[in-house]
Design a protein around this motif. Sequence first.
Motif, PDB file in Angstrom:
ATOM      1  N   LEU A   1       0.474  -9.786  -9.408  1.00 41.99           N
ATOM      2  CA  LEU A   1       0.459  -8.268  -9.350  1.00 41.99           C
ATOM      3  C   LEU A   1       1.677  -7.940  -9.268  1.00 41.99           C
ATOM      4  N   CYS A   2       2.006  -6.863 -10.114  1.00 40.54           N
ATOM      5  CA  CYS A   2       3.413  -6.334 -10.500  1.00 40.54           C
ATOM      6  C   CYS A   2       3.345  -4.849 -10.282  1.00 40.54           C
ATOM      7  N   ASP A   3       4.552  -4.174  -9.546  1.00 38.37           N
ATOM      8  CA  ASP A   3       4.678  -2.944  -9.500  1.00 38.37           C
ATOM      9  C   ASP A   3       6.109  -2.383  -9.548  1.00 38.37           C
ATOM     10  N   VAL A   4       6.211  -1.296  -9.227  1.00 41.31           N
ATOM     11  CA  VAL A   4       7.650  -0.437  -9.284  1.00 41.31           C
ATOM     12  C   VAL A   4       7.941  -0.602  -7.768  1.00 41.31           C
ATOM     13  N   PRO A   5       9.517  -0.339  -7.553  1.00 44.56           N
ATOM     14  CA  PRO A   5       9.947  -0.211  -6.128  1.00 44.56           C
ATOM     15  C   PRO A   5       9.016   1.011  -5.315  1.00 44.56           C
ATOM     16  N   GLU A   6       8.936   2.112  -6.150  1.00 45.54           N
ATOM     17  CA  GLU A   6       8.292   3.085  -5.577  1.00 45.54           C
ATOM     18  C   GLU A   6       6.824   2.880  -4.984  1.00 45.54           C
ATOM     19  N   GLY A   7       6.382   1.834  -5.610  1.00 39.65           N
ATOM     20  CA  GLY A   7       4.905   1.447  -5.329  1.00 39.65           C
ATOM     21  C   GLY A   7       4.987   0.149  -4.209  1.00 39.65           C
ATOM     22  N   GLN A   8       6.024  -0.408  -3.722  1.00 36.23           N
ATOM     23  CA  GLN A   8       6.203  -1.392  -3.136  1.00 36.23           C
ATOM     24  C   GLN A   8       5.124  -1.578  -1.747  1.00 36.23           C
ATOM     25  N   GLU A   9       5.224  -0.456  -1.010  1.00 37.28           N
ATOM     26  CA  GLU A   9       4.229  -0.455   0.021  1.00 37.28           C
ATOM     27  C   GLU A   9       2.841  -0.678  -0.180  1.00 37.28           C
TER      28      GLU A   9
END
Length: 430
Positions: free
Chosen positions: A34-42
């Motif tokens: 599962l990968c996301d951007v820093p803004e979606g880390q939480e």
Amino acid sequence: MKIAVIGGGSSYTPELLEGLIENSHVLGLEEVWLCDVPEGQEKLQVIEQLANRMVKAADNPFTVNATLERKDAIVGADYVITQIRVGQLEMRRKDEYIPLKYGVIGQETTGPGGFMKALRTIPVILDICKDIEELAPDAWLFNFTNPAGVVTEAVLKYSKVKTVGLCNNPINYYKKFAAHYGVSLEDVSIDFVGINHLNWITDYYIQGESKLHEVLAGKQAAYEAENIPSFDWEPSFLQSLGAIPSGYHKYYYQQDKVLKKQLGEFKENRTRADQVKEIEAELFEKYKDPDLSEKPKELEKRGGAYYSEAAVQLIKSVHLNLKRVHTLNVQNNGAIACLPDNACVEVNCVVENHRVTPLQTDPGKTSPQIRGLLQVVKAYEELTVEAAVKKDKGIAIQALSIHPLVPSYEIAESILNDMLAANKNYVDGF
């Protein structure tokens, strides 16, 4: 097998995981990243924890890894699933509110809202494709990111990645018809003509018998998606159309009703984007529950019902070379005679492990009633892809100006200027 999910922090991910868990053994699935951007880390962390609880409850059929490093997720992957929202829900809200300020329908996949979402998304998707070409050149890319047809067309035209676009709308029709007639999905056959979110059912069969006349005569309702305003179709309109329109056709065929409803919501600062924000907040609160180890029923409110089934069944068809028919977004290549060969269309396809082949539609089913709207919206999509890739403001205005929901080029230009200003952190160079 390794599957990478780009946009893994999405509220939809538990739906996908449920399907992967159920089919993990037949697929030989070992890793899900599962990968996301820093803004979606939480959100990613919440989804990772829920995912691990779901996998543990199923006796650990595969491992779950979460990362902000996209290349780590992609390297060596067999399948890459993209379900991203560039700018997250705040930008979706602007996609709806800015057009409404000018008396134009605001919607996340069509009209100016869908256009702006495409401008933000296409450069990011093409960047992801560069990573796939480098790190997983044999991987399939399955794109769920909206506007799915436009985004998939950009990949088909500007990358070498094997790709198809998916939508949950077609499988919902199969589910509805199967339930209505009390048969299995295998007993249902549907003829689709069109593009993503602008697709007509020109016939459907139950155990080989055509039943289209029952919907056209008003004997049963057409399927309506959870996230689309519901206004009944007049039987006389359906009869003269000779086909079943998708729910998204309401934005065109019932523009006045939809716009009136949206303007009312706009005045109250409560459009669909605001509702989705609330639903997302509720979902993530549920996802945080340490005792939760399954997909909550409330996820159906998000409008993506059965998207997991569409994705997992496609992976099975490719991986096991089942040669089944799926309704997908693919390069036209003559499937719909009145559209360019290199355009992206949503049609029935035969799926093999090395290729996806669109089935040619009956030219007689592409009546003027269908062809007229279809060609205009497809031209808008072609121009949207070109504007996003070339960052050409003139092409962008032309795209918006020919869209049926935009009344004039002056309004198109005003909306575009407002949208580019609101999206300055996500698009540049126009």
